[in-house]
Motif scaffolding. Structure first.
Motif, PDB file in Angstrom:
ATOM      1  N   GLY A 235     -29.417   9.872  13.514  1.00  0.00           N
ATOM      2  CA  GLY A 235     -28.493   9.834  14.645  1.00  0.00           C
ATOM      3  C   GLY A 235     -29.205   9.460  15.933  1.00  0.00           C
ATOM      4  O   GLY A 235     -30.317   8.951  15.934  1.00  0.00           O
ATOM      5  N   GLY A 236     -28.541   9.725  17.046  1.00  0.00           N
ATOM      6  CA  GLY A 236     -29.100   9.417  18.350  1.00  0.00           C
ATOM      7  C   GLY A 236     -29.011   7.947  18.714  1.00  0.00           C
ATOM      8  O   GLY A 236     -29.632   7.501  19.675  1.00  0.00           O
ATOM      9  N   LEU A 237     -28.249   7.184  17.962  1.00  0.00           N
ATOM     10  CA  LEU A 237     -28.094   5.759  18.221  1.00  0.00           C
ATOM     11  C   LEU A 237     -26.774   5.494  18.934  1.00  0.00           C
ATOM     12  O   LEU A 237     -25.832   6.278  18.815  1.00  0.00           O
ATOM     13  CB  LEU A 237     -28.102   4.981  16.902  1.00  0.00           C
ATOM     14  N   THR A 238     -26.737   4.391  19.630  1.00  0.00           N
ATOM     15  CA  THR A 238     -25.462   3.993  20.218  1.00  0.00           C
ATOM     16  C   THR A 238     -24.559   3.496  19.088  1.00  0.00           C
ATOM     17  O   THR A 238     -25.031   3.215  17.981  1.00  0.00           O
ATOM     18  CB  THR A 238     -25.649   2.848  21.241  1.00  0.00           C
ATOM     19  N   LEU A 239     -23.289   3.378  19.398  1.00  0.00           N
ATOM     20  CA  LEU A 239     -22.344   2.864  18.415  1.00  0.00           C
ATOM     21  C   LEU A 239     -22.747   1.451  17.992  1.00  0.00           C
ATOM     22  O   LEU A 239     -22.742   1.128  16.805  1.00  0.00           O
ATOM     23  CB  LEU A 239     -20.922   2.869  18.977  1.00  0.00           C
ATOM     24  N   GLU A 240     -23.141   0.634  18.944  1.00  0.00           N
ATOM     25  CA  GLU A 240     -23.543  -0.746  18.642  1.00  0.00           C
ATOM     26  C   GLU A 240     -24.770  -0.758  17.731  1.00  0.00           C
ATOM     27  O   GLU A 240     -24.830  -1.530  16.762  1.00  0.00           O
ATOM     28  CB  GLU A 240     -23.831  -1.512  19.926  1.00  0.00           C
ATOM     29  N   GLN A 241     -25.762   0.077  18.018  1.00  0.00           N
ATOM     30  CA  GLN A 241     -26.954   0.147  17.167  1.00  0.00           C
ATOM     31  C   GLN A 241     -26.592   0.614  15.757  1.00  0.00           C
ATOM     32  O   GLN A 241     -27.107   0.081  14.765  1.00  0.00           O
ATOM     33  CB  GLN A 241     -27.982   1.107  17.770  1.00  0.00           C
ATOM     34  N   SER A 242     -25.717   1.591  15.679  1.00  0.00           N
ATOM     35  CA  SER A 242     -25.295   2.107  14.379  1.00  0.00           C
ATOM     36  C   SER A 242     -24.582   1.039  13.563  1.00  0.00           C
ATOM     37  O   SER A 242     -24.822   0.896  12.366  1.00  0.00           O
ATOM     38  CB  SER A 242     -24.367   3.314  14.551  1.00  0.00           C
ATOM     39  N   ILE A 243     -23.723   0.280  14.224  1.00  0.00           N
ATOM     40  CA  ILE A 243     -22.999  -0.793  13.530  1.00  0.00           C
ATOM     41  C   ILE A 243     -23.975  -1.862  13.053  1.00  0.00           C
ATOM     42  O   ILE A 243     -23.873  -2.331  11.920  1.00  0.00           O
ATOM     43  CB  ILE A 243     -21.906  -1.396  14.433  1.00  0.00           C
ATOM     44  N   GLU A 244     -24.936  -2.240  13.898  1.00  0.00           N
ATOM     45  CA  GLU A 244     -25.932  -3.239  13.506  1.00  0.00           C
ATOM     46  C   GLU A 244     -26.746  -2.754  12.304  1.00  0.00           C
ATOM     47  O   GLU A 244     -27.006  -3.512  11.368  1.00  0.00           O
ATOM     48  CB  GLU A 244     -26.856  -3.566  14.674  1.00  0.00           C
ATOM     49  N   LEU A 245     -27.152  -1.490  12.332  1.00  0.00           N
ATOM     50  CA  LEU A 245     -27.902  -0.941  11.206  1.00  0.00           C
ATOM     51  C   LEU A 245     -27.045  -0.900   9.947  1.00  0.00           C
ATOM     52  O   LEU A 245     -27.515  -1.202   8.849  1.00  0.00           O
ATOM     53  CB  LEU A 245     -28.410   0.468  11.529  1.00  0.00           C
ATOM     54  N   TRP A 246     -25.794  -0.497  10.103  1.00  0.00           N
ATOM     55  CA  TRP A 246     -24.888  -0.453   8.951  1.00  0.00           C
ATOM     56  C   TRP A 246     -24.757  -1.845   8.315  1.00  0.00           C
ATOM     57  O   TRP A 246     -24.848  -1.992   7.099  1.00  0.00           O
ATOM     58  CB  TRP A 246     -23.517   0.058   9.382  1.00  0.00           C
ATOM     59  N   GLU A 247     -24.562  -2.851   9.154  1.00  0.00           N
ATOM     60  CA  GLU A 247     -24.437  -4.225   8.654  1.00  0.00           C
ATOM     61  C   GLU A 247     -25.714  -4.672   7.954  1.00  0.00           C
ATOM     62  O   GLU A 247     -25.662  -5.316   6.905  1.00  0.00           O
ATOM     63  CB  GLU A 247     -24.074  -5.180   9.796  1.00  0.00           C
TER      64      GLU A 247
END
Length: 81
Positions: free
Chosen positions: A29-41
């Motif tokens: 955790g501790g990521l922005t929504l944008e970072q999380s989405i990029e990592l998910w992709e």
């Protein structure tokens, strides 16, 4: 796949290791929504690479097993492949 974007396709082991790191970072955790989405992709792409490698291994294994079990294929039934 990665080759379409000019990236070199990673080996199964490389993709698996990077995917493990992606999952760890998402779980931390501790990521922005944008970072999380990029990592998910990125994780989705890596999972697809791993699946391609595994599917290729399944095909090779099935072909080897078929050759082994088909005595008319010109191979000894005692040969490993």
């Amino acid at each position: 796949m990665a080759e379409e974007t000019g990236e070199k396709t990673p080996s199964y082991e490389q993709a698996r290791e990077e995917l493990t790191e992606v999952v760890r970072r998402l779980e931390t955790g501790g990521l922005t929504l944008e970072q999380s989405i990029e990592l998910w992709e990125r994780g989705e792409k890596l999972a697809a690479v791993c699946e391609e490698w595994l599917q290729g291994a399944r095909v090779k294994l099935a072909a080897a097993m078929a050759r082994r079990s088909d005595p008319s294929a010109g191979h000894s039934a005692e040969a490993p492949f």
